[in-house]
Design a protein around this motif. Sequence first.
Motif, PDB file in Angstrom:
ATOM      1  N   CYS A  48       0.824  -1.204   0.000  1.00 14.84           N
ATOM      2  CA  CYS A  48       0.000   0.000   0.000  1.00 14.84           C
ATOM      3  C   CYS A  48       0.863   1.262   0.000  1.00 14.84           C
ATOM      4  O   CYS A  48       0.591   2.223  -0.715  1.00 14.84           O
ATOM      5  CB  CYS A  48      -0.927   0.009   1.209  1.00 14.84           C
ATOM      6  N   MET A  75       2.124   1.829  -3.376  1.00 14.24           N
ATOM      7  CA  MET A  75       1.114   2.364  -4.286  1.00 14.24           C
ATOM      8  C   MET A  75       0.905   3.862  -4.064  1.00 14.24           C
ATOM      9  O   MET A  75       0.626   4.599  -5.000  1.00 14.24           O
ATOM     10  CB  MET A  75      -0.229   1.641  -4.076  1.00 14.24           C
ATOM     11  N   LEU A  76       1.017   4.290  -2.822  1.00 12.55           N
ATOM     12  CA  LEU A  76       0.752   5.700  -2.528  1.00 12.55           C
ATOM     13  C   LEU A  76       1.982   6.572  -2.702  1.00 12.55           C
ATOM     14  O   LEU A  76       1.880   7.793  -2.788  1.00 12.55           O
ATOM     15  CB  LEU A  76       0.227   5.840  -1.094  1.00 12.55           C
ATOM     16  N   PRO A  80       4.102   7.456  -5.081  1.00 12.28           N
ATOM     17  CA  PRO A  80       4.191   8.507  -6.101  1.00 12.28           C
ATOM     18  C   PRO A  80       3.394   9.745  -5.726  1.00 12.28           C
ATOM     19  O   PRO A  80       3.849  10.877  -5.932  1.00 12.28           O
ATOM     20  CB  PRO A  80       3.602   7.843  -7.345  1.00 12.28           C
ATOM     21  N   LEU A  81       2.208   9.526  -5.154  1.00 11.42           N
ATOM     22  CA  LEU A  81       1.375  10.672  -4.815  1.00 11.42           C
ATOM     23  C   LEU A  81       1.982  11.444  -3.651  1.00 11.42           C
ATOM     24  O   LEU A  81       1.939  12.677  -3.612  1.00 11.42           O
ATOM     25  CB  LEU A  81      -0.043  10.205  -4.476  1.00 11.42           C
ATOM     26  N   PHE A  89       5.166  11.659  -2.996  1.00 16.61           N
ATOM     27  CA  PHE A  89       6.286  12.409  -3.589  1.00 16.61           C
ATOM     28  C   PHE A  89       5.790  13.720  -4.188  1.00 16.61           C
ATOM     29  O   PHE A  89       6.382  14.783  -4.023  1.00 16.61           O
ATOM     30  CB  PHE A  89       6.940  11.596  -4.710  1.00 16.61           C
ATOM     31  N   LEU A  90       4.690  13.593  -4.909  1.00 17.25           N
ATOM     32  CA  LEU A  90       4.147  14.760  -5.596  1.00 17.25           C
ATOM     33  C   LEU A  90       3.805  15.856  -4.593  1.00 17.25           C
ATOM     34  O   LEU A  90       4.153  17.024  -4.774  1.00 17.25           O
ATOM     35  CB  LEU A  90       2.889  14.327  -6.351  1.00 17.25           C
ATOM     36  N   ASN A 141       6.949  17.377  -3.189  1.00 12.83           N
ATOM     37  CA  ASN A 141       7.597  18.293  -4.133  1.00 12.83           C
ATOM     38  C   ASN A 141       6.913  19.647  -4.180  1.00 12.83           C
ATOM     39  O   ASN A 141       7.544  20.672  -4.441  1.00 12.83           O
ATOM     40  CB  ASN A 141       7.596  17.697  -5.541  1.00 12.83           C
ATOM     41  N   LEU A 183       4.348  22.774 -10.881  1.00 11.87           N
ATOM     42  CA  LEU A 183       3.589  21.664 -11.461  1.00 11.87           C
ATOM     43  C   LEU A 183       3.061  20.759 -10.358  1.00 11.87           C
ATOM     44  O   LEU A 183       1.903  20.350 -10.371  1.00 11.87           O
ATOM     45  CB  LEU A 183       4.498  20.830 -12.361  1.00 11.87           C
ATOM     46  N   SER A 203      -0.743  19.974  -9.341  1.00 12.20           N
ATOM     47  CA  SER A 203      -1.218  18.586  -9.299  1.00 12.20           C
ATOM     48  C   SER A 203      -1.817  18.256  -7.943  1.00 12.20           C
ATOM     49  O   SER A 203      -2.840  17.576  -7.854  1.00 12.20           O
ATOM     50  CB  SER A 203      -0.075  17.625  -9.591  1.00 12.20           C
ATOM     51  N   VAL A 206      -5.240  19.411  -7.523  1.00  9.13           N
ATOM     52  CA  VAL A 206      -6.207  18.584  -8.233  1.00  9.13           C
ATOM     53  C   VAL A 206      -6.445  17.261  -7.517  1.00  9.13           C
ATOM     54  O   VAL A 206      -7.558  16.739  -7.499  1.00  9.13           O
ATOM     55  CB  VAL A 206      -5.697  18.299  -9.659  1.00  9.13           C
ATOM     56  N   LEU A 207      -5.373  16.731  -6.948  1.00  9.98           N
ATOM     57  CA  LEU A 207      -5.472  15.430  -6.299  1.00  9.98           C
ATOM     58  C   LEU A 207      -6.430  15.469  -5.120  1.00  9.98           C
ATOM     59  O   LEU A 207      -7.223  14.561  -4.925  1.00  9.98           O
ATOM     60  CB  LEU A 207      -4.104  15.014  -5.764  1.00  9.98           C
ATOM     61  N   SER A 231     -10.136  15.046  -5.660  1.00  8.32           N
ATOM     62  CA  SER A 231     -10.421  13.711  -6.192  1.00  8.32           C
ATOM     63  C   SER A 231     -10.436  12.677  -5.081  1.00  8.32           C
ATOM     64  O   SER A 231     -11.340  11.844  -4.991  1.00  8.32           O
ATOM     65  CB  SER A 231      -9.373  13.300  -7.220  1.00  8.32           C
ATOM     66  N   VAL A 232      -9.414  12.740  -4.239  1.00 13.79           N
ATOM     67  CA  VAL A 232      -9.310  11.734  -3.189  1.00 13.79           C
ATOM     68  C   VAL A 232     -10.420  11.934  -2.144  1.00 13.79           C
ATOM     69  O   VAL A 232     -11.019  10.973  -1.678  1.00 13.79           O
ATOM     70  CB  VAL A 232      -7.908  11.759  -2.548  1.00 13.79           C
TER      71      VAL A 232
END
Lengths: 295, 295, 435
Positions: free
Chosen positions: A39, A42-43, A45-46, A48-49, A52, A262, A266, A269-270, A273-274
Amino acid sequence: MTVVPTEAETRPLVAEPSAPRRPFSALNLVIDIVLLLFCVLMLLPLLFLISNAFKTPQEILAWPPTLIPHDPIVSNFTAVLTTTPLLRWIGNSALFATLSTICIVATSSVGGYIFAKFKFRSLHAIFILFLATAIVPFEIYMIPLYFQAQQLHILNSIWGLLLGYMVMGFGIFLIRQNVEQTIPDELLDAARIDGANELAIFVLIVLPLLRGALAALAVLAFFQAWTAFAWPLIVGTTKDSYTIEVGLALFQTGFTIDLGRLSAASTIVLVPSVVLFAILRRNFVRGITATGLKE
Amino acid sequence: MLARRQWLFAMAALLPILAIFAWVRFYPIEETLRMSLHEWNLISKTRPFIGFANFQELFGDELFLTALFNTTVIAFGTLAITIPVGMGIAALINYRLGSRLAGVFETTTFIPYIVPLVPAAMAWKWIFDARLGPLNAFLSLFGISPLSWLFDPVLSVICVIVLCAWQAIGYAVLIYVVGFRNLPTNVFEAAKLDGASGLQAFWHVAVPLLRPITLYVSVVTLISGFNVYAQAYVLASDAQGAPGRQVRVLVLDMLENSFRNYRVGYAASEAVILLAIVLLLTLVQFSLLRERGAR
Amino acid sequence: MSREHKSERPAGITRTAIFGATLGVALLGSSVSVLADQITVWSGYPEMAPFYQHVAEGLKAQFPDLTVDVEAIGLRDHEKRVALGISSQNAADVIELATSSATRYMQEDLLQHPPADVASYVQDPANFDKYFSDAASYNGQVYGAPLFRGQSALYYNTDMFKAAGLTEPPKTMDDYTKYAAKLAQRDANGNLTVSGWSMRLSGGGQGIAEKFWINMFQYGGNIVVQQPDGKWKMTLATPEGHKNLAQYIQVVHGDKSDTIEAPADSDAFERGQTAMFIRESWVIGDIAKKAPDLKYATSTLPMGSIVSPVNLFVGSDQHSAEAWAFIKAATSPENQLWMLENVGWLPNRANLDYTEILKKTPQFAAFVQLPKDYKFFQLPNIGPADEFLTRVAAKLTDDFADASLLNNDAGIDAALKSASDDGAAVLDRAGILAK
């Protein structure tokens, strides 16, 4: 193509806290750890975003990359919000997704009910046609559809976006299966004998019974439009008409260097959605699993 | 008499839906088929009929063949990761169904499936970055020298596969969890009585019983894999001043032929090829299921 | 259907509906108020946005109520929206477009004709050289006004040159290879940390072919040449093409002074990851913004440069008076100099006085003070120019990565032949290939 009524329908998919617990065992612990690691993976990358988005330009270019910003800043967010109409894009996406959902729920509920309870051979032929369109990927007829939008002069507008997402062949299928399984003919016949007309039967008896299925479909439809990419990319050519996905994509090709901004865009936007997913999770999971149960 | 009245109601209710379907589905699909036999450059007034010349050209067109090849590799590559991982994780989640954590695991693995693609791809782009990305930083811990993930022709395709699989796994897990839950428990108990270990029971009992689910998830994954576009667009787009290798995929080639090379008919013939692939996959799914049903 | 969830499902759908409806109402409200006096400018260069804003400011005196909406996005996406917009009569009022992309619209007469006074303004040699006014015209009909041009020069990092003992910029193509080898820096493991010469080996398809052509031109060659009958002849698989590709392979696989995966282009130059590269003048403006402390100089190329003229056109008849006024203002001498100084793109306006700007930014000299016999070429003004270059570039990209081409003359010839055939096929289909 028959749908087997499965236990997914009757058992909650997401485990209930009240479910009986197995006794502690080392194996369970190992499995939990494996799953937990997966898990996190899977999470990652998000995460990290998001991380950043709070980094200074210097830190973003640092090697080795840092996972947690040393010196978190919010200027990336303020810069993005002041230089791009990000909120407008989010609004466009939300409006588009909402209208699409309304259309799909309306057409699917009527269509599904008719196909389930009015067994005429002519209707069955139409049903097969509808179902066939569900198999054809959108990308295949996207270009002719674009020219239709062009002739109607609805490019660069919500209506142009909506044109591609007004119906869902699968939605009709889903509701038809649901009606067949949950609404007995006797119930409708009884109402007819009581003198109810067909419209009243649909509105007063059928629709309330379909609430669960329609909610699942609604969430499916909403996220389908919310994450649409190729169609909004060609329909919207003005800055005001971009959806959030397109706006972000063009933002990244236009300003490749500014990774911090960026990421901030992002992240903005995330989050909705979540959050939306968290609110609607149960309906969503039901809708998604329903797609998988046609055997 | 009653039947006739019902038929009239059904047709009246269905007519608007039929009209919408004809308008936004049947007609554009038919147009795609028709345009694939014509030549049209988007702006001229004439559209000469050229028979199968577009298709003939397609099979000598290296860019198209590259796109077809890449797309196929991406679709099957995604499948190869998604099915085993999805099934394995679902089995573990199913095993821990009683645990409070099961719901958390299920939801977490699912998040990548619902987040908008562009921000997610943005995160992966940074992860894969040859100079700044955490992936190379991680590999360097093991003494592996930095790889140029997004520039190398093979690695860049792998990057797209990883992104696609990351998104598809959540869906597969969800469907498999339902599948596991619907397996008759007595089969397992019988296997256990025969002395089979948990792993053996999984491999020899569960996996064969899950075949229809596997088939379904495979076809869905493959079809969405053949429609890959946004992933390649963001991860490997050809932005000015941002070198990176463009991973040419079918939908990208189609849009480029339509709106950059002004060859709408030619792009339509590509769409027809894509349609043929999707129909073939669906056909394979049905015939395999029928074969199984007949036994 | 299960019974136990009944209570929460409607709640879910209600939430969705409320969420959407609130946003929907807010949006419908905002989109109604479209301003009457607004023109939209479409640009394919995000760095040009401040320039168009500046021009708009200047227009305030003449049109006090006019607002100018500048929409600048990446070039490829810009070209796509122009294609979609023009074919559907949905284009912006003012469109910035390179001649090579605009040709097909001019051919089909899909761009607005300027009023007579603007046409004669464009055709007046005191304003624009004939070369540039022709670039904004088709068959004698003026369609737009020349704005700026892409023209290339060498950028080199003077600190790195000094450290490598180099005092002069390279003069011949042989020098480029030698310099690149001397300038490349490696870490202890032998991995390239600073490329000697960033050659543009990957990226946008068209850009690769363009850069290849620029280098090939230094050998006196061209990828394709127009014949007297107007048709085009492929000249890629020629001795000049051979020398050029061989040089790429030598730099990448022989000397390894540049690699496919090395950071490239202006980004790399600004971060000190490459010692030299060839690019247009906008990089000067970019460096001023992103790496103001970088020590660098520019130099003209051995033989000559590409010129790709970019013009302003009017894409819609809604506000044509305002749009043409905007275009005239954008091409005025004051604004043209402002553009050079603040953005870095080269003005196409004739008879501009560059002395002030050169004093401040001597790097512009390699773009405006040229050797007497400096030569120019331009991308073919043909409909399928983009597709042509993309096809050639697709082959070249693979060739650049092919280490087996090192010292392999037959292989290089075969590679060029294959790229040339792909290009020829595009021309042939358009009926413009010279047999």
